[in-house]
Scaffold this motif. Structure first.
Motif, PDB file in Angstrom:
ATOM      1  N   TYR A  62       0.844  -1.209   0.000  1.00 57.06           N
ATOM      2  CA  TYR A  62       0.000   0.000   0.000  1.00 57.06           C
ATOM      3  C   TYR A  62       0.872   1.249   0.000  1.00 57.06           C
ATOM      4  N   LEU A  63       1.897   1.254   0.862  1.00 52.31           N
ATOM      5  CA  LEU A  63       2.795   2.425   0.951  1.00 52.31           C
ATOM      6  C   LEU A  63       3.599   2.584  -0.348  1.00 52.31           C
ATOM      7  N   LYS A  64       3.979   1.451  -0.935  1.00 57.55           N
ATOM      8  CA  LYS A  64       4.678   1.505  -2.223  1.00 57.55           C
ATOM      9  C   LYS A  64       3.769   2.155  -3.273  1.00 57.55           C
ATOM     10  N   GLY A  65       2.486   1.799  -3.233  1.00 64.16           N
ATOM     11  CA  GLY A  65       1.527   2.357  -4.185  1.00 64.16           C
ATOM     12  C   GLY A  65       1.332   3.862  -4.015  1.00 64.16           C
ATOM     13  N   LEU A  66       1.440   4.344  -2.776  1.00 66.16           N
ATOM     14  CA  LEU A  66       1.275   5.786  -2.520  1.00 66.16           C
ATOM     15  C   LEU A  66       2.358   6.591  -3.227  1.00 66.16           C
ATOM     16  N   GLY A  67       3.516   5.978  -3.420  1.00 67.41           N
ATOM     17  CA  GLY A  67       4.636   6.675  -4.051  1.00 67.41           C
ATOM     18  C   GLY A  67       4.550   6.692  -5.568  1.00 67.41           C
ATOM     19  N   GLN A  68       3.527   6.025  -6.132  1.00 64.42           N
ATOM     20  CA  GLN A  68       3.434   5.963  -7.607  1.00 64.42           C
ATOM     21  C   GLN A  68       2.978   7.295  -8.189  1.00 64.42           C
ATOM     22  N   ALA A 122      -0.475 -11.403  -1.359  1.00 62.84           N
ATOM     23  CA  ALA A 122       0.736 -10.632  -1.656  1.00 62.84           C
ATOM     24  C   ALA A 122       0.786 -10.293  -3.144  1.00 62.84           C
ATOM     25  N   ALA A 123       0.419 -11.266  -3.989  1.00 64.04           N
ATOM     26  CA  ALA A 123       0.421 -11.015  -5.437  1.00 64.04           C
ATOM     27  C   ALA A 123      -0.557  -9.895  -5.782  1.00 64.04           C
ATOM     28  N   TYR A 124      -1.746  -9.939  -5.167  1.00 65.90           N
ATOM     29  CA  TYR A 124      -2.739  -8.878  -5.395  1.00 65.90           C
ATOM     30  C   TYR A 124      -2.175  -7.528  -4.973  1.00 65.90           C
ATOM     31  N   ALA A 125      -1.634  -7.476  -3.742  1.00 69.36           N
ATOM     32  CA  ALA A 125      -1.206  -6.198  -3.161  1.00 69.36           C
ATOM     33  C   ALA A 125      -0.111  -5.551  -4.011  1.00 69.36           C
ATOM     34  N   PHE A 126       0.837  -6.346  -4.505  1.00 71.13           N
ATOM     35  CA  PHE A 126       1.936  -5.751  -5.273  1.00 71.13           C
ATOM     36  C   PHE A 126       1.539  -5.465  -6.719  1.00 71.13           C
ATOM     37  N   THR A 127       0.621  -6.253  -7.281  1.00 72.56           N
ATOM     38  CA  THR A 127       0.117  -5.917  -8.621  1.00 72.56           C
ATOM     39  C   THR A 127      -0.659  -4.606  -8.551  1.00 72.56           C
ATOM     40  N   ARG A 128      -1.435  -4.454  -7.480  1.00 74.62           N
ATOM     41  CA  ARG A 128      -2.180  -3.211  -7.287  1.00 74.62           C
ATOM     42  C   ARG A 128      -1.233  -2.017  -7.158  1.00 74.62           C
ATOM     43  N   ALA A 129      -0.126  -2.203  -6.408  1.00 77.60           N
ATOM     44  CA  ALA A 129       0.814  -1.100  -6.178  1.00 77.60           C
ATOM     45  C   ALA A 129       1.373  -0.549  -7.482  1.00 77.60           C
ATOM     46  N   ASN A 130       1.390  -1.400  -8.524  1.00 75.93           N
ATOM     47  CA  ASN A 130       1.899  -0.945  -9.824  1.00 75.93           C
ATOM     48  C   ASN A 130       0.789  -0.528 -10.787  1.00 75.93           C
ATOM     49  N   ASN A 131      -0.459  -0.662 -10.337  1.00 74.74           N
ATOM     50  CA  ASN A 131      -1.612  -0.301 -11.195  1.00 74.74           C
ATOM     51  C   ASN A 131      -2.684   0.403 -10.353  1.00 74.74           C
ATOM     52  N   ILE A 132      -2.258   1.397  -9.556  1.00 79.14           N
ATOM     53  CA  ILE A 132      -3.156   2.012  -8.572  1.00 79.14           C
ATOM     54  C   ILE A 132      -4.444   2.549  -9.201  1.00 79.14           C
ATOM     55  N   GLU A 133      -4.321   3.332 -10.255  1.00 78.76           N
ATOM     56  CA  GLU A 133      -5.516   3.994 -10.811  1.00 78.76           C
ATOM     57  C   GLU A 133      -6.513   2.988 -11.354  1.00 78.76           C
ATOM     58  N   LEU A 134      -5.999   1.983 -12.067  1.00 76.28           N
ATOM     59  CA  LEU A 134      -6.880   0.944 -12.620  1.00 76.28           C
ATOM     60  C   LEU A 134      -7.586   0.187 -11.492  1.00 76.28           C
ATOM     61  N   PHE A 135      -6.823  -0.240 -10.474  1.00 76.09           N
ATOM     62  CA  PHE A 135      -7.412  -1.020  -9.385  1.00 76.09           C
ATOM     63  C   PHE A 135      -8.445  -0.190  -8.615  1.00 76.09           C
ATOM     64  N   ASN A 136      -8.123   1.083  -8.324  1.00 75.45           N
ATOM     65  CA  ASN A 136      -9.065   1.931  -7.583  1.00 75.45           C
ATOM     66  C   ASN A 136     -10.353   2.145  -8.374  1.00 75.45           C
ATOM     67  N   ALA A 137     -10.211   2.364  -9.680  1.00 80.40           N
ATOM     68  CA  ALA A 137     -11.393   2.632 -10.501  1.00 80.40           C
ATOM     69  C   ALA A 137     -12.286   1.395 -10.582  1.00 80.40           C
ATOM     70  N   GLU A 138     -11.691   0.235 -10.781  1.00 82.25           N
ATOM     71  CA  GLU A 138     -12.513  -0.969 -10.942  1.00 82.25           C
ATOM     72  C   GLU A 138     -13.025  -1.503  -9.602  1.00 82.25           C
ATOM     73  N   GLN A 139     -12.249  -1.268  -8.544  1.00 79.45           N
ATOM     74  CA  GLN A 139     -12.728  -1.671  -7.215  1.00 79.45           C
ATOM     75  C   GLN A 139     -13.998  -0.910  -6.856  1.00 79.45           C
ATOM     76  N   ALA A 140     -14.088   0.347  -7.312  1.00 80.79           N
ATOM     77  CA  ALA A 140     -15.267   1.170  -6.991  1.00 80.79           C
ATOM     78  C   ALA A 140     -16.553   0.551  -7.540  1.00 80.79           C
ATOM     79  N   GLY A 141     -16.418  -0.345  -8.539  1.00 83.18           N
ATOM     80  CA  GLY A 141     -17.598  -0.988  -9.113  1.00 83.18           C
ATOM     81  C   GLY A 141     -18.087  -2.197  -8.330  1.00 83.18           C
ATOM     82  N   LEU A 142     -17.312  -2.613  -7.312  1.00 85.20           N
ATOM     83  CA  LEU A 142     -17.730  -3.787  -6.522  1.00 85.20           C
ATOM     84  C   LEU A 142     -18.831  -3.403  -5.532  1.00 85.20           C
ATOM     85  N   ASP A 143     -19.642  -4.400  -5.186  1.00 82.93           N
ATOM     86  CA  ASP A 143     -20.740  -4.187  -4.241  1.00 82.93           C
ATOM     87  C   ASP A 143     -20.225  -4.419  -2.817  1.00 82.93           C
ATOM     88  N   ARG A 144     -19.803  -3.315  -2.169  1.00 79.05           N
ATOM     89  CA  ARG A 144     -19.235  -3.450  -0.811  1.00 79.05           C
ATOM     90  C   ARG A 144     -20.297  -3.835   0.211  1.00 79.05           C
TER      91      ARG A 144
END
Lengths: 93, 204
Positions: free
Chosen positions: A87-93, B46-68
């Protein structure tokens, strides 16, 4: 067989109500627009506590040999640490 | 673990004193299995978290479509089902076979509730053409939740077997291994969801 291994119904009920309360609290935070690093940190802390209740009380690892308790709690600590680092790594993107 | 049943020390009021010897609730084999499951889910998270870290905007935008809300309802259903299983184990400890069976039935019903909510969620996702190949986020969302979903189904099969045993009075203070083993698996399914839900549905 010790009769206290799985606790009392009263304690289990209080824990369950607390878990539901914590879930509603985080759900309410989300619907009222709580966002940002501190909101996420609070969510992670509450989620960690919920997991600890499941591990220590519901799975009864509180009364298990230390090694099993340490492995299971250690797994949860490691998973949340990895999530936090990513999460913190992502904040730096 | 019947070996301790006759040697437990008793308190002044004649009640057994709390767990003198540390003991793992359930069969050793299920705990080895649970550790393997936790490792698999941990690697997935861990795979999810680090893939997300490299694709923040895409993950945030598509996560918003989930039914929380559906996810939160499912959290409450699984927590409640786990609680019912705890009550079933406690009832079995007290030789209350009928009560244990009833608590297990309640756990099965709430577990089925999770399945119904999740199927509704999948139906909505597929109606919006969400698939494993539609985006990295959807790949993780579908594979992680479906992997967990399969564990819920297996857990429900185990709960039904436990319910059947409880109705026949097979669990009691001298025979807790079966019900404790199944309970440990069901709590593991709950434990994993308590990380999966905030990670995939909420954290952004």
């Amino acid at each position: 067989m010790d009769t206290h291994m799985h606790g009392t119904p009263k304690r289990a009920t209080w824990l369950w109500l607390s878990l539901i309360g914590a879930t509603l609290l985080t759900w309410g935070m989300g619907t009222h627009g709580a966002a940002g690093t501190w909101a996420i940190a609070a969510l992670a802390a509450i989620s960690f506590w919920k997991g600890a209740v499941i591990i220590l009380d519901f799975m009864a690892l509180r009364h298990a040999p230390l090694l099993w308790r340490a492995i299971t709690m250690g797994w949860m600590i490691l998973v949340w640490a990895v999530i936090a680092i990513a999460y913190l790594k992502g904040l730096g993107q | 673990m019947e070996t301790t049943s006759t040697s437990l020390p008793h308190g002044a009021a004649g009640h057994p004193t709390p767990a003198a010897e540390p003991r793992l609730a359930g069969d050793l084999a299920i705990w080895v299995f649970i550790m393997a499951e936790l490792l698999a889910f941990g690697a997935f998270f861990a795979a999810y978290a680090f893939t997300r870290a490299n694709n923040i905007e895409l993950f945030n935008a598509e996560q918003a479509g989930l039914d929380r809300t559906a996810g939160a309802i499912n959290t409450i259903l699984l927590l409640t089902s786990s609680y019912f299983v705890v009550r079933a184990v406690q009832a079995a400890e007290l030789r209350a076979a009928r009560a244990a069976a009833n608590w297990l039935l309640a756990a099965i019903v709430t577990g089925l509730g999770f399945i119904v909510v999740k199927l509704g969620e999948y139906a909505a996702a597929f109606a919006h053409d969400i698939s494993l190949s539609s985006s990295p986020f959807h790949m993780f969302y579908l594979s992680l939740t479906f992997f967990h979903f399969m564990h819920v189904i297996l857990g429900l099969v185990i709960l039904v077997a436990m319910w059947n045993n409880a109705r026949q009075g097979r669990y009691g203070p001298g025979n807790m291994n079966g019900i404790e083993t199944g309970a440990a698996y069901w709590h593991m399914v709950d434990l994993v969801w308590l990380i999966l839900f905030p990670l995939v549905y909420v954290i952004h």
